[in-house]
Design a protein around this motif. Structure first.
Motif, PDB file in Angstrom:
ATOM      1  N   ASP A 111       0.786  -1.282   0.046  1.00  0.00           N
ATOM      2  CA  ASP A 111       0.015  -0.131  -0.058  1.00  0.00           C
ATOM      3  C   ASP A 111       0.921   1.273   0.075  1.00  0.00           C
ATOM      4  O   ASP A 111       1.416   1.564   0.989  1.00  0.00           O
ATOM      5  CB  ASP A 111      -0.841  -0.099   1.291  1.00  0.00           C
ATOM      6  CG  ASP A 111      -1.992   1.317   1.472  1.00  0.00           C
ATOM      7  OD1 ASP A 111      -1.857   2.156   0.380  1.00  0.00           O
ATOM      8  OD2 ASP A 111      -2.707   1.382   2.118  1.00  0.00           O
ATOM      9  N   PHE A 144      -3.706  -4.420  -2.834  1.00  0.00           N
ATOM     10  CA  PHE A 144      -2.572  -4.358  -2.413  1.00  0.00           C
ATOM     11  C   PHE A 144      -2.097  -5.851  -1.669  1.00  0.00           C
ATOM     12  O   PHE A 144      -2.774  -6.266  -0.919  1.00  0.00           O
ATOM     13  CB  PHE A 144      -2.321  -3.210  -1.212  1.00  0.00           C
ATOM     14  CG  PHE A 144      -2.647  -1.884  -1.921  1.00  0.00           C
ATOM     15  CD1 PHE A 144      -1.954  -1.605  -3.117  1.00  0.00           C
ATOM     16  CD2 PHE A 144      -3.403  -0.986  -1.228  1.00  0.00           C
ATOM     17  CE1 PHE A 144      -2.072  -0.028  -3.607  1.00  0.00           C
ATOM     18  CE2 PHE A 144      -3.590   0.213  -1.780  1.00  0.00           C
ATOM     19  CZ  PHE A 144      -2.839   0.698  -3.130  1.00  0.00           C
ATOM     20  N   ASN A 202      -6.577  -4.935   0.937  1.00  0.00           N
ATOM     21  CA  ASN A 202      -5.289  -5.343   1.465  1.00  0.00           C
ATOM     22  C   ASN A 202      -5.174  -7.021   1.831  1.00  0.00           C
ATOM     23  O   ASN A 202      -5.897  -7.206   2.481  1.00  0.00           O
ATOM     24  CB  ASN A 202      -4.771  -4.537   2.785  1.00  0.00           C
ATOM     25  CG  ASN A 202      -4.316  -3.189   2.454  1.00  0.00           C
ATOM     26  OD1 ASN A 202      -3.312  -2.865   2.020  1.00  0.00           O
ATOM     27  ND2 ASN A 202      -5.289  -2.260   2.335  1.00  0.00           N
ATOM     28  N   ILE A 273       0.261  -3.093   7.452  1.00  0.00           N
ATOM     29  CA  ILE A 273      -1.122  -3.510   6.946  1.00  0.00           C
ATOM     30  C   ILE A 273      -2.178  -3.427   8.212  1.00  0.00           C
ATOM     31  O   ILE A 273      -1.721  -4.437   9.154  1.00  0.00           O
ATOM     32  CB  ILE A 273      -1.202  -4.921   6.406  1.00  0.00           C
ATOM     33  CG1 ILE A 273      -0.357  -4.824   5.159  1.00  0.00           C
ATOM     34  CG2 ILE A 273      -2.776  -5.339   6.039  1.00  0.00           C
ATOM     35  CD1 ILE A 273      -0.219  -6.486   4.673  1.00  0.00           C
TER      36      ILE A 273
END
Length: 298
Positions: A111, A144, A202, A273
């Protein structure tokens, strides 16, 4: 009713796997093929089950015709500015012109939304494209996935097998996100078929620290590996500047300093994350770093 998924960049490693994953989900898949594409590659995509749309020219009007019955355009284009910004803008403009509801940009990375300009050349290009993408009348979703897990054995020399070392920058217990290429492909296929996705998703097949990598590789190989710290984030930043001066290689997609920039981002807390979206789709199983080591018979 639009029910076709169009994939641009299907001739690449990830792109071909996304096509395969979509077909396995009984999706109708169309792939864009540029002029002079190798016949064997085209035949391979056809055998997977994709519909082939050969272009004469990469322009908005011609691509829009291919997008006529498409529900989502999946971009897996790879390159520098002429591809990630220029060619991908044409693809996006064509999708908007044809009224395609959804677009997945070619991100497939950590990300990068919290990073600044000049911290990573390749991610800068994607962030610049996002500025244009988010102004268009189309719903976009970025996937991501941290780093591709397979890089551990090659381009990202985290494990050095002959002297039995695990080398790292930053903190030994900071967890990095890795996802196997097949898992990225399967997840992206789910995203393409899901009409209600958010702007960002994510995922990480494994979140693992250098210390945990040492334990895993020692267990798999039944040999004792040593953990070696090369330095911190500041020293790595200095090394990147030196590498760029010694070998600029600005026209190369992955010069040595580009990989170093990615590592610099991975050990930065901004890449952490906060929330995984791994469980969004039923039936997904995730390859771990240990699984990857066993699979490659290290």
């Amino acid at each position: 009713m639009r029910n076709m998924i169009l994939v641009a960049g299907a001739t690449g490693n990830l792109g071909k796997r996304i096509v395969k994953a979509l077909v396995e989900k009984n999706a109708e898949v169309k792939v864009l093929i540029r002029p002079n594409t190798d016949t064997e590659i085209i035949n391979a995509l056809f055998k997977i089950g994709a519909k082939i749309h050969e272009l004469n020219h990469w322009n908005k009007e011609e691509i829009a015709i291919a997008c006529d019955d498409v529900a989502c355009v999946v971009s897996v284009l790879a390159g520098l500015k002429d591809v990630i910004i220029d060619a991908q803008k044409i693809l996006l403009d064509a999708a908007v012109l044809a009224g395609v509801p959804r677009f997945i940009p070619s991100d497939y990375s950590l990300d990068f939304t919290n990073f600044k300009q000049d911290e990573n050349r390749n991610l800068d290009l994607r962030r610049e494209f996002h500025t244009y993408l988010d102004q268009q009348n189309i719903r976009a979703t970025s996937v991501f996935n941290g780093a591709f897990m397979e890089l551990i054995l090659d381009e990202m020399p985290l494990i050095v097998f002959k002297p039995k070392l695990v080398i790292y920058w930053g903190k030994a217990d900071y967890k990095w996100g890795f996802t196997a290429i097949d898992d990225v492909a399967k997840y992206t296929a789910n995203v393409a078929l899901d009409p209600n996705t958010p702007r960002y998703l994510n995922i990480a097949g494994d979140q693992i620290s250098p210390r945990e990598v040492k334990v895993a590789v020692s267990e798999v190989t039944k040999k004792s590996f040593t953990l070696i710290r090369l330095g911190g984030k500041t020293l790595l930043g200095i090394m990147i500047k030196i590498a760029k001066k010694v070998s600029p290689a600005e026209n190369e997609l992955y010069p040595a300093w580009q990989g170093m920039q990615y590592m610099h981002n991975m050990i930065d807390p901004r890449s952490e994350i906060k929330q995984l979206d791994n469980n969004r789709y039923a039936g997904m199983s995730w390859f771990s770093v240990k699984d990857m080591l066993y699979a490659n018979k290290v």
